[in-house]
Write an enzyme that holds these catalytic residues in place. Structure first.
Site, short mmCIF file in Angstrom:
data_model
loop_
_atom_site.label_atom_id
_atom_site.label_comp_id
_atom_site.label_asym_id
_atom_site.label_seq_id
_atom_site.Cartn_x
_atom_site.Cartn_y
_atom_site.Cartn_z
N SER A 1 -21.68 10.68 4.01
CA SER A 1 -20.53 9.78 4.06
C SER A 1 -20.41 9.11 5.42
O SER A 1 -19.88 8.01 5.53
CB SER A 1 -19.23 10.55 3.78
OG SER A 1 -19.06 10.81 2.42
N HIS B 1 -10.78 10.38 5.16
CA HIS B 1 -12.17 10.01 4.93
C HIS B 1 -12.41 8.51 5.10
O HIS B 1 -13.35 8.08 5.78
CB HIS B 1 -12.55 10.46 3.51
CG HIS B 1 -14.01 10.42 3.20
ND1 HIS B 1 -14.65 9.27 2.78
CD2 HIS B 1 -14.96 11.39 3.24
CE1 HIS B 1 -15.93 9.54 2.56
NE2 HIS B 1 -16.14 10.81 2.83
N ASP C 1 -13.17 3.38 -0.39
CA ASP C 1 -13.02 4.77 0.05
C ASP C 1 -11.59 5.24 -0.23
O ASP C 1 -11.00 4.84 -1.24
CB ASP C 1 -13.36 4.87 1.54
CG ASP C 1 -14.00 6.21 1.90
OD1 ASP C 1 -13.31 7.23 1.76
OD2 ASP C 1 -15.16 6.21 2.32
#
Length: 759
Positions: A539, A216, A143
């Site tokens: 996600s 994220h 990620d």
């Protein structure tokens, strides 16, 4: 991206990523080589690749510049390298000894106080205690990095790092041996060579670190395996104890995200490293925003190698819904995850002057006066000058079509006018209410048209001086019904990569998920900072499934990735908390398996599935052969120069079924599916089949009774679907095959549709 609408909260692309969107294209390529062709004079693969590249480089370039062209050497996901090449060099390389294929370095996109409880996880029974909370299972997250100081990555109470871990690096702030790693966060590595080669003129602002500068990666990794953190909240909302799904699992972080377009060569390098390091589970929350064949898809190629090593891979389905054929990561050997809502919502309350209260969506985090304010209806709020005239009032706006595009300009107007507060009346079928409300830096409540009529009627019937109201915020509501539902943004199948395998596989919580967040990155557009943030998207659902896989791996260390996927799929839920079939918010109807997959994950039931559908390398090779791929295409995926195509078959041993029929064909057609199930329950048992009927189709299973004499015994059966003389174009029908014994329910979805979906 439109200013003031926080699209990174809606589709999870961080606003700061804009900095490279206009930079020049660079010719990076990923080269697949035949290792058996390497001459014995070379000590290692890298030196062979350098030599090969030097032979196609113009003579005015020296060996050092040839070496610098190589970005990565890959040893696990494939045998090959990535390099920055001119078109001429790329063409010349194709004639080199040992060359197999090349693919362009394409861009990819980045696609919980309550969710463990919502999934039924309990510290005293079920998957948590049976797996010891995923103890010592290693979850790799590919990620945007991690914020190591977050409390979600503390290692309190954790035992020493398991010996199976082969990783050596903890890369933060220009050191390979940072003290920021611990017994929870056992590895941290970054991969940016491909990104820097592609965007060389911004290299000065890229710091060599695994530290997350977007948020994220911190969010997704803490969902999968974050440690327990008490008193977590999002600026006053969702108060409680935050914990990852597998809170005693270890985390290994591979940072590959540096901008709006993650670079394929970096992702390939990250997964290559994860395989070497010895991870058990991989979570991948990004994908291509275009259709890429399996043999040109780096996620497909890299995860095949991971599957061969026994690594379970969870991948996000994408956020391109609610239309069909929007699936990312529809790869047969990974578990593709759709996104659902929770039974938790965040509300604001509007109390009218007559005492009537209206509840709506809101996550406004600030303080608001308890006093009454005048309230006024301003239509679509499309005139900022008129809004300025009433800025000291609560402004009510109405939007007939609840789409993001229709709301952008009016919300900009409200912000520009600096109104005291706003009430937005909209049918929010295609809007994530949390993301919308969190993106408005003024006190705001979103209400539905029914409540909107109550508010408008009050304003209309009340004198101007008496039209008053007050607003209150930070209300967290639970047991919202119906829940879960497949959210509108979640990408739908069929998979264009391989439509013969039904995708997505499973649905997990993805909407309004609270998880860890870097403390130096604002959580809202109005510069609010917090240790936790709430995001939505596949996600977020993807690491939920990675965490569940870690629990199952902890309880059943001998299960293959396919066995774990099968257990998750066949034990999933298809009914919501109202006992109705789970809904699709995008259509308002029952969610088909093209949206829901097999169902909504149920970790406790997955612990004891009764039967599993297993698959191995050769099964996937048989599938690739049946897709009419060339041997070169197949070798690119498998990294094997010898692929047995003697038994090509589209009929993969999978816990779901999808049958395509031609629209308008007058003759009846029968399609057959063969499956083999393994009894992973205890001892002797008998399973009996039942089929949920599909209108106008005749479905039968032979045999309809499976008699097992012992554990791990395998029995095969055949499912047949006879199609009608005529089938409506683009029609999707579905049902279920269910096997039951005295203890277990093993359910598989059946989808029947037309070839028009197979684009």
């Amino acid at each position: 991206m439109t200013s003031n609408i926080c699209l990174h909260m809606l589709f999870y692309y961080i606003t700061s990523l804009h900095i490279i969107s206009t930079l020049a294209h660079s010719d990076n390529y990923i080269i697949h080589m035949n290792l058996s062709a390497m001459p014995t004079i070379f000590l290692n693969q890298h030196s062979w690749y350098e030599s090969t590249l030097s032979q196609v480089t113009p003579t005015n370039n020296n060996f050092k510049s040839t070496s610098s062209k190589i970005i990565y050497t890959y040893n696990n996901v494939m045998n090959g390298f990535s390099a920055n090449l001119s078109p001429e060099e790329h063409e010349a390389l194709k004639t080199s000894h040992g060359y197999i294929s090349s693919i362009p370095d394409l861009p990819l996109k980045l696609h919980t106080t309550h969710s463990p409880q919502f999934l039924g996880l309990n510290p005293y029974k079920g998957a948590w205690p049976a797996s010891d909370f995923g103890k010592d299972v290693i979850v790799g997250v590919v990620d945007t990095g991690v914020w190591p100081e977050s409390e979600s990555f503390n290692d309190k109470g954790m035992t020493k790092i398991p010996s199976k871990w082969k990783g050596q690096l903890c890369q933060f702030e220009n050191t390979n041996n940072s003290s920021l790693c611990n017994k929870k966060l056992i590895g941290a590595r970054y991969f940016n060579k491909g990104f820097l080669a592609k965007y060389s003129n911004i290299s000065r602002i890229i710091v060599n670190t695994t530290r997350d500068t977007f948020g994220h990666g911190t969010h997704t990794s803490s969902i999968a395996a974050g440690s327990r953190v008490d008193n977590a909240s999002f600026v006053g909302l969702a108060n409680g104890t935050a914990t990852g799904i597998a809170s005693l699992s270890r985390l290994a972080i591979y940072k590959v995200g540096w901008g709006p377009d993650d670079v394929a060569s970096d992702i390939l390098a990250g997964i290559d490293a994860a395989i070497s390091d010895g991870v058990d589970v991989l979570s991948i929350s990004f994908g291509f925003n275009r259709i890429v064949p399996l043999y040109e898809n780096v996620i497909s190629i890299a995860t095949f190698a991971a599957m061969e090593k026994g690594i379970f891979v969870s991948a996000s389905a994408g956020n391109g819904g609610p239309s069909f054929n929007t699936m990312d990561n529809g790869i047969p050997w990974v578990t593709t995850v759709a996104a659902s809502t929770l039974d938790r919502e965040f509300h604001g309350n509007l109390t009218l002057g007559n005492g009537v209260s209206v509840i709506g969506f809101s996550c406004y985090p600030g303080k608001f006066s308890t006093s009454n304010f005048p309230i006024v209806f301003m239509g679509m709020c499309d005139n900022v000058k008129e809004l300025i005239k009433v800025k000291s009032k609560i402004v009510v706006c109405e939007f007939k079509k609840g789409t993001l595009a229709n709301l952008v300009k009016p919300i900009q107007n409200l912000i520009a006018a600096k109104v005291v507060g706003s009430v937005l009346i909209t049918n929010t079928i295609q809007i994530d209410e949390f993301s919308l409300s969190s993106a408005i830096p003024i006190p705001s409540i979103i209400i539905n048209p029914k409540n909107g009529e109550i508010v408008k009627d009050f304003i209309k019937r009340t004198s101007y001086s008496s039209s008053i109201a007050k607003m209150s915020f930070k209300i967290t509501s639970f047991d919202v019904r119906p829940a879960p539902s497949v959210d509108f943004y979640s990408s739908r199948g069929p998979s264009k990569n391989c439509p013969y395998v039904l995708k997505p596989d499973i649905t997990g919580p993805g909407t309004s998920i609270l998880a860890a967040w870097p403390t130096n990155i604002p959580v809202l557009d109005f510069e609010s900072y917090n240790k936790f943030n709430i995001l939505s998207g596949t996600s977020m659902s993807c690491p939920h499934i990675a965490g569940v896989a870690a629990l199952l791996k902890g309880a059943h260390d001998d299960w293959s990735p396919a066995a774990i996927r099968s257990a998750i799929m066949t034990t999933s839920d298809i009914f919501d908390n109202t006992n109705e079939h789970i809904k699709d918010i995008g259509t308002g109807n029952k969610a088909t398996p093209l949206a829901l997959g097999a169902g909504h994950v149920n970790p406790n039931r997955a612990l004891d599935p009764g039967l599993i559908y297993d698959a191995g390398v050769q099964d996937y090779v048989n599938l690739l052969c049946a897709l009419n791929f060339t041997q070169k295409n197949i070798t690119t995926i498998t990294s094997s120069s010898v692929n047995d195509c003697s038994k090509p078959s589209l009929d993969l041993n999978y816990p779901s079924f999808i049958a395509f029929f031609n629209a308008g064909i007058s003759s009846k057609i029968t399609q057959h599916f063969h499956r083999t199930v393994t009894n992973v329950g205890e001892g002797q048992t008998t399973y009996v089949a039942s089929i949920t009927p599909i209108k106008r189709f005749h479905i039968n299973v032979i045999p309809n009774k499976l008699v097992f004499k012992k554990k791990n015994q395998k029995i095969s059966y055949r499912l047949s679907i006879e199609g009608p003389r005529m089938i409506q174009k683009n029609k999707v029908s579905f049902g279920y095959l269910t096997w039951k014994d005295e203890k277990h329910v093993v359910r598989s979805p059946i989808v029947v549709t037309t070839h028009s979906f197979n684009l």
